[in-house]
Design an enzyme around this catalytic site. Structure first.
Site, mmCIF file in Angstrom:
data_model
loop_
_atom_site.group_PDB
_atom_site.id
_atom_site.type_symbol
_atom_site.label_atom_id
_atom_site.label_comp_id
_atom_site.label_asym_id
_atom_site.label_seq_id
_atom_site.Cartn_x
_atom_site.Cartn_y
_atom_site.Cartn_z
ATOM 1 N N GLN B 237 0.824 -1.205 0.000
ATOM 2 C CA GLN B 237 0.000 0.000 0.000
ATOM 3 C C GLN B 237 0.866 1.268 0.000
ATOM 4 O O GLN B 237 0.335 2.361 -0.185
ATOM 5 C CB GLN B 237 -0.946 0.010 1.207
ATOM 6 C CG GLN B 237 -2.080 -1.012 1.087
ATOM 7 C CD GLN B 237 -3.073 -0.964 2.238
ATOM 8 O OE1 GLN B 237 -3.255 -1.956 2.932
ATOM 9 N NE2 GLN B 237 -3.733 0.161 2.456
ATOM 10 N N ARG B 384 -9.703 -0.192 7.030
ATOM 11 C CA ARG B 384 -10.629 0.717 6.367
ATOM 12 C C ARG B 384 -11.028 1.885 7.249
ATOM 13 O O ARG B 384 -12.209 2.214 7.395
ATOM 14 C CB ARG B 384 -11.869 -0.028 5.880
ATOM 15 C CG ARG B 384 -12.540 0.771 4.748
ATOM 16 C CD ARG B 384 -13.615 0.003 4.044
ATOM 17 N NE ARG B 384 -14.099 0.804 2.929
ATOM 18 C CZ ARG B 384 -14.502 0.317 1.777
ATOM 19 N NH1 ARG B 384 -14.497 -0.971 1.567
ATOM 20 N NH2 ARG B 384 -14.939 1.100 0.819
ATOM 21 N N CYS B 385 -10.011 2.476 7.866
ATOM 22 C CA CYS B 385 -10.265 3.703 8.622
ATOM 23 C C CYS B 385 -8.947 4.423 8.746
ATOM 24 O O CYS B 385 -7.901 3.844 8.551
ATOM 25 C CB CYS B 385 -10.821 3.406 10.012
ATOM 26 S SG CYS B 385 -9.641 2.647 11.117
ATOM 27 N N GLU B 760 -13.312 5.451 3.741
ATOM 28 C CA GLU B 760 -13.345 4.780 5.033
ATOM 29 C C GLU B 760 -14.504 5.231 5.911
ATOM 30 O O GLU B 760 -14.863 4.554 6.876
ATOM 31 C CB GLU B 760 -12.007 5.003 5.724
ATOM 32 C CG GLU B 760 -10.894 4.406 4.853
ATOM 33 C CD GLU B 760 -9.496 4.758 5.272
ATOM 34 O OE1 GLU B 760 -9.325 5.817 5.887
ATOM 35 O OE2 GLU B 760 -8.589 3.970 4.974
#
Lengths: 277, 806
Positions: B237, B384-385, B760
């Site tokens: 990522q 996902r935050c 997110e």
């Protein structure tokens, strides 16, 4: 998730398949849809040296309804069970149960034979076959024999099938017209085994109850059957509850499953009653 | 249509710029199975790696015998810590200032830990050889409970730092303690609590779960010994950060390392960190001179790569009897597992947990977080935050509900009373953040109206009556959430990872024929960057999005950036894209003025061209300008049309949203049915509404998973109980409810195009909303708090313990 080394066999007759089993004994395993065996092999919890793939064995295919008897080949897939209109009319509970097994992709490959023969308490068809009072035809090199489904299951993954035998057909009497039925299953998600499931049929000749994944073997209780045949729902539920012995797992503690089993069974009975005529 | 008949609107539409629901350009290849993922990479002579992993959660490694494995034909090598030690690579730094074993060095600390690395000529031989490695273990006492980890007589997990009481984030007070992080004013908060009309107190547990991307982690390392160049393909990522880290720990000069992130099948924070598989593959390639591929399977992904959450949040919230919140106190015990492998900015060991005052004007607050080691897999990543924001949002949104119960108030009204007002922005929070913009009351009222909140409450009251009368066994719950995210990390002055400032970048080249390529320091894992960044540029430079290629993920070509996580791509790289576009436009203006024979200030930008002010019939299109930049000698202007921008954001962005969930709960079976879900998101300027909607659907579905079933569960001796997708809940279409999406638009005042990021938000807001709905169903029977996930048996247990089974 890589299996160990094995040799792959693809016989085209039942005799040939049975011969391979006789020859290799417990080093061989038969492969039907593979949904139980292949994951076990990938986890290296099963390490068969010989894999006998049954998909080319024509004798293991086909659904026949003749007279009062229904005979389903072991290699008939769940999808074929769902898709067969004559079967759906004759024994609608089969379709209702098969639709609750896994998902369409699994059902295109998963077979009734694999489902009943593996002895996995999570599988739906063994319980259903108790309810239908089915008989399994098993074939060995020396010929075939029949075993009652209600006597087939000895423990989790232990059955009356010998190492050199192949479960070839599932046979059961066609239920009377107007028989009410229900297959009620609670699961966490699509693709999961039952947290608790119940198969119920209520006909003129009598009632039948079986339950799934609430013990080491499919749950079948004569007392529960008799009670429901006599219209005693409370008695039937109590008897079935006395026969279950669920284990705690990720689906929940035994305490929950015991309670849920009663709820699921009552709902199945209610639905079967509403469909009986 | 000819250019002459085109209206201004036609020309704008043709660009497919900001606000256009442009179809994702990536999907052409993905929907045809033509993506190129790490496991699709096949290089000549490539070898395959596989791990021997620990079956125990805590054990001494007495001996490793790999003779039989080495003897298996096709096995090239078996690496253990002893082989890596001379290179100094048997341990590696984590992104959180800790260090982590690459291969077991004397002991193992979690089930599934990497013990030895087998390298073989094919993947099957590698797996067979793993079975042949004999490891003798001596079991040690296991700690899976972070509170017991801090007992005086608890076994020491990390022998490597035994009695080293100064950690990466300050003093340690116990051998199993990692750090304590404090924010806000403790004394003032305790004084508010002591004098408050009402104080509600609760332990809120946000269970351990896992990002579990569709594609697992993996890499291919290829050392070219002739040219001394290492190429590392991987599911990264943050490819540039990987290159720098790889250089620092391997000693290979950074210009000799090329990191490539090809297509990535979802990351969700799982692919930010550095894993032993990467190090072992690089070492194996250096040793063998051949490319080495390592790709983990699903069980390895779930049991050994970075988990998320596992926060025990003890909260106290003080209010007046009318419901005005006066103070918030939180103490969190954070279970990090065996190594602190969070991926937070260096100065934030508990991420942005200090956003836990949420959407509310809370004048006084205090937060402390204790990081603790246990015998579980390492991590603590942001699934996902933005860093720990879902923990913070879950905490405050549960505490609001707990306070509403204590006050006997409607939870929607309690929120309304306490929202930060629109006129308070920019808003300085008690825990140190400056919220950039918001209009919470407007979003809330729109949401309440959209769902007919009063009507829902009336229906719920009727249902309760029917339940009590024995007419139904289903209760109805209404879940509310108003969340505030903090994304776009971040300003270099306070955000870095391993000393690398968290800016991001974009480089644009306009080709002579008027098309363009843009390269960014981020990397899409499914977010649709190639689609949306082209749209930002289209609006900035007047070249159609369809004529702009967006490329990411190759460190030899892309400008340096910190990658994609924490919803930072649009706030940071999106801003860099706009700024680089503006540099292009500034130069284009000079060229246009020259071509039109007027002064620079006498032309102005108009959608896709520069026009002479007051004479719009005199213009040069961007296409004409691009061509001129390559074929005309323009005095004082260099040839070509290129720009690069490195953007250091002045502040974070603060997206927010108002969510409502309606659930039916069968008290006898524990089955829940989400029959309605309304999600209003305000992510500032909306770049592509269709991508936003897709992101919201995806984020909500992951929120559903987490709230309703997904967990990483361990038994008391550290065995992972949820290591496959049979037990680790991944919702299918069948389990996924319908979502109704909505929006308000409050642009970020400091972002060049006003965008805030959205990927997110739905996870941050979704988890408390689903959870609040389940809680709300049982509120009339006295439930104040129960732990997620709300799977069948846990919901049944709540009903059972409340006496609802008679």
């Amino acid at each position: 998730m890589i299996p160990g080394v094995f040799e792959y066999h693809r016989p085209s007759t039942l005799t040939e398949a049975a011969g391979l089993l006789t020859r290799f004994g417990d080093e061989a395993r038969v492969l039907a849809g593979g949904h139980s065996l292949i994951p076990m092999m990938k986890l290296r919890m099963a390490n068969p040296e010989h894999l006998v793939d049954l998909q080319d064995v024509g004798e293991l295919k086909g659904i026949s309804i003749s007279g009062g008897e229904i005979s389903i080949g072991a290699m008939v897939t769940q999808h074929e069970l769902i898709d067969d209109k004559a079967l759906a009319t004759a024994v609608p509970i089969i379709r209702e149960a098969a639709l609750q097994i896994a998902d369409p992709q699994v059902r295109y490959v998963g077979t009734i034979g694999g489902n009943v023969a593996n002895g996995d308490p999570g599988n739906d068809m063994p319980g259903l076959m108790q309810c239908l009072n089915a008989t399994y035809e098993v074939a060995g090199e020396k010929g075939t024999r029949r075993i009652a489904a209600r006597e087939f299951y000895e423990g989790a993954y232990f059955t009356a099938l010998a190492d050199d035998e192949i479960l070839s057909r599932v046979i059961f009497p066609k239920p009377d017209a107007g028989t009410g039925y229900a297959y009620e299953k609670q699961k966490r998600k699509i693709g999961d085994y039952a947290t608790a499931a119940a198969a119920v049929m209520i006909g003129k000749a009598g009632a039948s109850i079986a339950m799934t994944n609430l013990g080491d073997t499919p749950v079948w209780s004569t007392e529960a059957n008799d009670a429901l045949t006599n219209g005693d729902v409370e008695g039937a539920v109590n008897a079935a509850m006395a026969a279950i012995n669920p284990a705690s797992d990720n689906r929940g503690p035994a305490e929950f499953k015991k309670h849920l089993a009663g709820v699921v069974l009552r709902r199945a009975i209610e639905r079967a009653q509403s469909r009986a005529s | 249509m000819t250019e002459a008949t085109q209206t201004r609107e036609d020309r704008a539409t043709a660009l497919k710029g900001l606000g256009t629901a442009r179809k994702r350009v990536e999907d052409v290849r993905f929907t045809q199975g033509k993506g190129n993922y790490v496991d699709d990479i096949k290089l000549d002579g490539m070898l395959f790696g596989d791990f021997v992993r620990s079956p125990y959660a805590h054990a001494k490694v007495v001996s490793i015998n790999a003779d039989a494995a080495r003897a298996l034909p096709g096995v090239v090598a078996v690496l253990t810590a002893a082989d890596l030690e001379p290179l100094g690579l048997h341990w590696m730094p984590t992104l959180a200032g800790d260090k982590q074993m690459v291969l077991a060095d004397g002991k193992v600390l979690f089930q599934g830990q990497e013990v030895a690395f087998v390298i073989a000529e094919d993947r099957y031989i590698a797996a067979d050889a793993v079975e042949l490695v004999e490891v003798e273990y001596e079991e040690l006492p296991v700690i899976v409970d972070p509170f017991k980890a801090l007992d005086a007589d608890a076994p020491v997990l990390r022998e490597d730092i035994r009695d080293q009481m100064e950690g990466a984030h300050g003093p340690r007070r116990h051998n199993n303690h990692i750090f304590t992080w404090e924010q806000g004013d403790k004394a003032a908060t305790e004084a508010v609590l002591a004098g408050a009309d009402v104080v509600a107190e609760e332990m809120i547990y946000y269970h351990r779960t896992h990002p579990c991307p569709l594609e697992t982690c993996g890499c291919v390392a290829s050392m070219d010994k002739v040219n001394d160049k290492l190429t590392l393909y991987g599911t990264f990522q943050a490819p540039h950060a990987v290159r720098t880290v790889a250089s620092l720990i391997s000693g290979i000069a950074e210009h000799n390392i090329r990191v490539i992130s090809p297509d990535i099948g979802g990351g969700f924070g799982n692919k930010v960190g550095v894993y032993p598989g990467y190090i072992c593959s690089v070492v194996a390639s250096i040793v063998t001179g051949k490319p080495v591929k390592w790709v983990e399977d699903r069980i390895e992904n779930l049991t050994s790569t970075a988990f998320a959450r596992d926060y025990w949040m003890k909260g106290k919230i003080a209010a007046t009897k009318d419901g005005k919140i006066t103070g918030l106190w939180c103490h969190t015990t954070a279970d990090h597992g065996a190594f602190d492998a969070c991926a937070d900015p260096t100065k934030f060991p508990a991420g942005f947990m200090n956003i836990c005052t949420g959407s509310y004007d809370i004048p006084t607050a205090y937060l402390s977080v204790d990081g603790v080691y246990t015998n579980k897999a390492p991590g603590g990543v942001a699934y996902r935050c933005s860093f720990r924001v879902t923990e913070a949002a879950y905490f405050i949104e549960r505490m609001i509900e707990v306070l509403a119960i204590k006050l006997g108030m409607d939870a929607a009204e309690l929120r309304r009373i306490n929202f930060i007002r629109a006129d308070q922005f920019p808003y300085q929070s008690a825990l140190g953040w400056e919220y950039d913009s918001g209009n919470y009351h407007a979003a809330w009222e729109k949401a309440m109206k959209a769902v007919d909140y009063e009507g829902l409450r009336a229906e719920q009251a009727k249902r309760l009556e029917d339940f009590k009368a024995g007419k139904t066994r289903k209760l109805m719950g209404i879940g509310l959430t108003h969340f505030t995210e903090i994304v776009g990390a971040g300003p270099v002055k306070n955000c870095d990872i391993l000393g690398l400032g968290m800016f991001d970048s974009c480089e644009i080249r306009i080709h002579p024929t008027g098309s363009a390529i843009a390269r960014l320091g981020t990397i899409s894992q499914g977010q649709g960057h190639a689609t949306t960044f082209a749209q930002i540029l289209a609006s900035e430079i007047g070249i159609p999005a369809d004529d702009i290629t967006v490329e990411e993920g190759d460190t030899d070509t892309a400008p340096y950036g910190l990658g994609t996580y924490g919803s930072r791509s649009t706030p940071v790289a999106g801003a860099a894209t706009a700024m680089a576009g503006r540099k292009i436009r500034a130069k284009a203006q000079m060229i246009a003025a020259y071509l039109l024979e007027v002064h620079d200030d006498d032309v102005e930008f108009d959608v896709d061209r520069f026009v002479v002010k007051g004479a719009p019939e005199r213009f040069k299109t961007m296409k004409e300008i691009a061509f001129a930049s390559y074929n005309q000698a323009i005095p004082g202007v260099e040839p070509g049309l290129e720009a690069v921008s490195y953007y250091d954001p002045p502040n974070m962005t603060y997206p927010f949203g108002a969510y409502v969930c309606v659930v039916d709960v069968d008290v006898d079976t524990g089955v829940t049915d989400i029959r309605q879900f309304y999600a209003l998101d305000d992510c500032g300027t909306r770049i592509n509404p269709m991508i936003i909607e897709g992101q919201v659907h995806g984020g909500l579905t992951e929120a559903l998973a987490i709230a309703m079933g997904q967990e990483m569960a361990y038994d008391e001796i550290g065995n992972v109980k949820t290591a496959t997708l049979m037990d680790f809940f991944w919702p299918s279409a069948w389990e996924t409810p319908n979502y109704r999406t909505d929006w308000t638009t409050t642009p970020s005042p400091h972002h060049p195009i006003g965008a805030k990021g959205v990927g997110e938000s739905p996870n941050v807001g979704g988890v408390p909303c689903f959870s609040n709905a389940v809680h709300d169903a049982f509120r009339p029977f006295g439930l104040t708090q129960t732990n997620m996930p709300h799977d069948h048996w846990r919901v049944w247990k709540v009903a059972h313990d409340l006496g609802l089974h008679g």
